[in-house]
Write an enzyme that holds these catalytic residues in place. Structure first.
Site, PDB file in Angstrom:
ATOM      1  N   CYS A  30       0.836  -1.207   0.000  1.00 37.37           N
ATOM      2  CA  CYS A  30       0.000   0.000   0.000  1.00 37.37           C
ATOM      3  C   CYS A  30       0.875   1.264   0.000  1.00 37.37           C
ATOM      4  CB  CYS A  30      -0.899  -0.051   1.236  1.00 37.37           C
ATOM      5  SG  CYS A  30      -1.680   1.495   1.706  1.00 37.37           S
ATOM      6  N   CYS A  33       0.431   3.702   2.900  1.00 36.10           N
ATOM      7  CA  CYS A  33       0.925   3.082   4.139  1.00 36.10           C
ATOM      8  C   CYS A  33       2.434   3.250   4.237  1.00 36.10           C
ATOM      9  CB  CYS A  33       0.565   1.596   4.185  1.00 36.10           C
ATOM     10  SG  CYS A  33      -1.209   1.274   4.076  1.00 36.10           S
TER      11      CYS A  33
END
Length: 111
Positions: A30, A33
């Protein structure tokens, strides 16, 4: 202190019973992230033992993600005295996470 990676087995014991814990739900693939991780590392360094900063990989621990209603990543769930009290969905500036921490650490000091 650094961000502590936790899974299903370690999670409950890693949440502070007194104080503030931030738990980032994300995944290694991600991009937001990956951007959030250095911010969380800085927060963990700044607050030291006063705040637990934890990371849960949703791919590795889908039950935890489900338990806290994580529908998109990153999601940061804020715990105060062991109870979830706030959920920040998506990447936010460091100041937003710090404001939430300060709100609950001030509440602890006042209470």
């Amino acid at each position: 202190m650094r961000v502590q990676i936790v899974d299903n087995e370690q999670f409950d014991g890693s949440i502070l019973p007194d104080g503030v814990s931030l738990v980032e739900f994300g995944a290694v693939w991600c991009p937001p992230c990956k951007t959030l991780l250095p911010i969380l590392d800085e927060i963990a360094e700044s607050y030291g033992e006063a705040v637990a900063v934890l990371q849960v990989d949703c791919d590795e621990s889908p039950d935890l993600a489900s338990r806290f209603g994580v529908m998109s990543m990153p999601t940061v769930v804020v715990f105060h005295n062991g109870e979830p009290v706030n959920k920040l969905i998506g990447l936010r500036p460091r100041s937003v996470y710090e404001q939430v921490i300060e709100r609950y650490t001030a509440a602890s000091a006042a209470g």
